[in-house]
Design an enzyme around this catalytic site. Sequence first.
Site, PDB file in Angstrom:
ATOM      1  N   TYR B 396       0.810  -1.237   0.000  1.00  0.00           N
ATOM      2  CA  TYR B 396       0.000   0.000   0.000  1.00  0.00           C
ATOM      3  C   TYR B 396       0.842   1.286   0.000  1.00  0.00           C
ATOM      4  O   TYR B 396       2.038   1.239   0.164  1.00  0.00           O
ATOM      5  CB  TYR B 396      -1.100  -0.027   1.041  1.00  0.00           C
ATOM      6  CG  TYR B 396      -0.792  -0.046   2.524  1.00  0.00           C
ATOM      7  CD1 TYR B 396       0.449   0.220   3.047  1.00  0.00           C
ATOM      8  CD2 TYR B 396      -1.842  -0.325   3.413  1.00  0.00           C
ATOM      9  CE1 TYR B 396       0.650   0.217   4.417  1.00  0.00           C
ATOM     10  CE2 TYR B 396      -1.643  -0.333   4.788  1.00  0.00           C
ATOM     11  CZ  TYR B 396      -0.402  -0.058   5.277  1.00  0.00           C
ATOM     12  OH  TYR B 396      -0.209  -0.057   6.620  1.00  0.00           O
ATOM     13  N   GLU B 397       0.181   2.378  -0.245  1.00  0.00           N
ATOM     14  CA  GLU B 397       0.869   3.677  -0.479  1.00  0.00           C
ATOM     15  C   GLU B 397       1.842   3.587  -1.638  1.00  0.00           C
ATOM     16  O   GLU B 397       2.900   4.212  -1.623  1.00  0.00           O
ATOM     17  CB  GLU B 397       1.596   4.159   0.787  1.00  0.00           C
ATOM     18  CG  GLU B 397       0.771   4.266   2.029  1.00  0.00           C
ATOM     19  CD  GLU B 397      -0.500   5.088   1.864  1.00  0.00           C
ATOM     20  OE1 GLU B 397      -0.622   5.819   0.871  1.00  0.00           O
ATOM     21  OE2 GLU B 397      -1.393   4.959   2.727  1.00  0.00           O
TER      22      GLU B 397
END
Lengths: 560, 560
Positions: B396-397
């Site tokens: 994620y990110e």
Amino acid sequence: MLGPLNVVGDITGCKLENGNVITPKGFKDAWNKLYEAGWKAIGVPQELGGAGAPRSLQVLIEEILSGSNAAFNMYPGLAYGAAEVIEQFGTSDQKKHWAEKMFAGKWGGTMCLTEPHAGTDVGSAKTTASRNPDGSYSIKGTKIFISGGDHDLADNIIHLVLARVDGAPAGTKGLTLFIVPKIRTNADGSLGQTNDVSVGALEHKMGINGSATCVLNFGDNGQCIGWPVGGEEKLNQGMPQMFKLMNAARISVGVQGVAVASSAYLNALEYAKERKQGSSIAHWKDASAPRVAIIEHADVRRMLLHMKALTEGIRALAVKLCHHQDQVHANHGKDEQKASYHQGQVDLLVPLVKAYGSDQGFRVCEMAIQTYGGAGYTRDYPVEQYCRDAKIFSIYEGTNHIQAMDLVGRKLGQAGGANLQAYLGDIAKFVAAHSNHPTFGAAVKKLGAAQEAVAGTAMRLLMWFQSGQTAMVPLSANRFCEMMSELTVAWLLLDGAIVAEEQQKKVAANHPDHAFYAGKVQAALFFARNVLPGVEHKAQLLADEDKTPLDISDAAFATV
Amino acid sequence: MLGPLNVVGDITGCKLENGNVITPKGFKDAWNKLYEAGWKAIGVPQELGGAGAPRSLQVLIEEILSGSNAAFNMYPGLAYGAAEVIEQFGTSDQKKHWAEKMFAGKWGGTMCLTEPHAGTDVGSAKTTASRNPDGSYSIKGTKIFISGGDHDLADNIIHLVLARVDGAPAGTKGLTLFIVPKIRTNADGSLGQTNDVSVGALEHKMGINGSATCVLNFGDNGQCIGWPVGGEEKLNQGMPQMFKLMNAARISVGVQGVAVASSAYLNALEYAKERKQGSSIAHWKDASAPRVAIIEHADVRRMLLHMKALTEGIRALAVKLCHHQDQVHANHGKDEQKASYHQGQVDLLVPLVKAYGSDQGFRVCEMAIQTYGGAGYTRDYPVEQYCRDAKIFSIYEGTNHIQAMDLVGRKLGQAGGANLQAYLGDIAKFVAAHSNHPTFGAAVKKLGAAQEAVAGTAMRLLMWFQSGQTAMVPLSANRFCEMMSELTVAWLLLDGAIVAEEQQKKVAANHPDHAFYAGKVQAALFFARNVLPGVEHKAQLLADEDKTPLDISDAAFATV
């Protein structure tokens, strides 16, 4: 039907009700169908009702079963392994009475080694066995982490329990292997009264939730009886007998690694072909360029090819080992020198299959999740379960450090080092034969360098032993085990790729086999260029003789 | 109190009831206490009610919070991140109206980028925004994987939503960032009616189960309104605004990696000191030798020191980055050249912290499980959860490949390469100053070689760009990102170790700090001897220019 049950087993898990383990819905039906279809009888000797197929075929069927449902396949796998031990070491009565029904799936089986205080250190087991007047033994003790320790798939479960007969020596040399049924049996094989084996608890785990991992209490009420495998004259022979089972189990665990990895890879491959995201690198500055399947992205291709090379390479390693087993069998009593060469190679390769198969199987699952991105982290796709399931493989049946110590402490020096020399010689012959190959010559030369690095490091390990730097050996064992695994996998991939390239020339470019063969070529080249050079690199690291883990004080590990 | 809630969150998870997310029992209380105690206000500017502490202090507090309970800490972490964006880019009204309450924990916050068809490829987002006569915008679309997308910890949740205003360009350049509250607010900040934001579903995940990962539907009934961050003149500025949040979030994810890794390491260390198994290598042939704590075994020490070196090294990397941030702040408006140097280093290090922190954080968790053995695979100990929690950090990110592409595609060439040159120059200066150091000289020389390998590989990447071998860049990006991370971590560990060695001389041998400093020395030497040489090795692999992942046809990935 095993595949769809994989997620069911993960979600439902096993339950302990009134002292009995309830397996996930559908497992019992699958067990019955598996045995009806004869898949578990493939490798069973014909005289015991099986097909007597070679190990190198059987192992591939086992891979498919574990790849479909690793947790489920542990129940029949352990039944098979325990039956094999009785078949090899038991008396003829024991074979007839126990092994046949276990091979047929009528009864299950387990191996009971680990105790609360004794996992890796099997020799400190405290379970006791006291001889009864009738020749049976009363068993008393607690075993933990027993896979399939109880279940509802078969009418009975035959435990193989390591215990110490009163007065036996300390350590591994005083251990005897006992046949301890869950339910006592009558002479005609019918079931009698229960045998004072109770499930103390069920472990809650990171994965393989469909497999019941039990704490087993033997003889809590003084009513647990068992019989030494092979009879009275085989007392204190438990460890060599158990090693037979452990060897088979260790191969199975390595195969579990590649099995689950293969499933993870194939799922990731399918997803990569379907999932659209981003544009081709050729149009990376054009926001309106069409979206493409993620398999078109270089980094996804890199992960897929890495997964493919590892999966196919470890599969080749496992099959090679099994081929050696088949050759031991084929040459036994005919050409003992040949049989002994093959047995030596089996012994050498077992720790490699187990350790490398499990470590890299986990790595493949991790790459599969990364290929999916966020979706791979959800339970909507199977790869996160594969990753959780796979983590145990580096631990059970002897942690991978135990495998590495088996390799460097026992196997390298076996037969005065002749097994290792034969292994290195086989690779040297391959290198000599192919180092000028037009496609693979450069890769084969890397293989030669890696072979020399492994040979040199083996000498270094010996030197450490001899010069009293004993602690350097366990400190370096895992790295050496990985080096030798990578050397072997690269060799087998290249060996296969040379054949594949020849075969490819014989099929039309639009024939599906053409791509299949091309894939073998690319996977071998990828591995040779990206993984194989790490063997030499690791040899250099070991040559540096870093001792910081030995030098640091316990107190200095603290971080504040 | 966050630590004990970690397993609660894992087991209970979040629930979706009547369209509302219910967080695990205890989370609300923890949220209140966290804000009451002021931990979340450490880094908040003083004018907004915070302590205005430097980033290099704040990051260590964040590490402790995430290390105690990574899932929980995502809620306040996202509230903080979203508030920071409004504070930096919002109008003064927006700052006053939204950011203050978010910093104070009265309201939560999220970042809404990902859509079902657009994860990594943010620019293809389809969520729309249509201007209303009153200056607000009607938002319509679906966002997925929204951490803390709904919860019961705060009175309101302020979503930052990337959407495309009618008629805006395709791709990332047409995206605007909107403030979209869960509940509309009155001018005085009191709550009004709901804002047509609904939770479509809750993801079931491998880990971080205490964190609610939501599908959010905006404007299903045409009643969802929002306002552009910074007002009307900031339309189509969504990506640069979001990058501010993403940069902070990416650092946070790297810190999550080291945080969870540190918890895993400290648990494994404690277990290794307590768990007895096997005898000392000095008595390996004596079955009756006393059992020892497993920390006495060389392989366990190797794993522990590897975990320690990674954990402390990545922590140093994150703090270094934050120190650069503090220096940007300190020099801004005073010495712009200095500020710009520090900003350049921030930009360079963000992808390293995120990618290396997450990848190696997961690796540390894996080693922690291995240290425990079978016990580590059970839910009786926390390490298996740490491992499951940590797997998301590489995804994620921005997946770690996105980080690597950010590094090689944007950061290396920033300011005409001046940031990279300054970075390489800093390390070169360190090497020149210490390459004859009595303790660390050899390690520092390895650092010099690795610095040259990174510099050379950066040139190679540029050459690939310029010569049209564009696809070699994404193919090699992850490896390069790892090389540069390892170089940086080795540098910072050695830098710290030189200081530690000096400090050690000043304290008595029986003082606890003595061991602490010794640990720094050993960890740096371990990393320099076992990990750092891999930088050069990887440079050699990249120099080989393997293209098999690009050459292989899609069909050839098949295994049968």
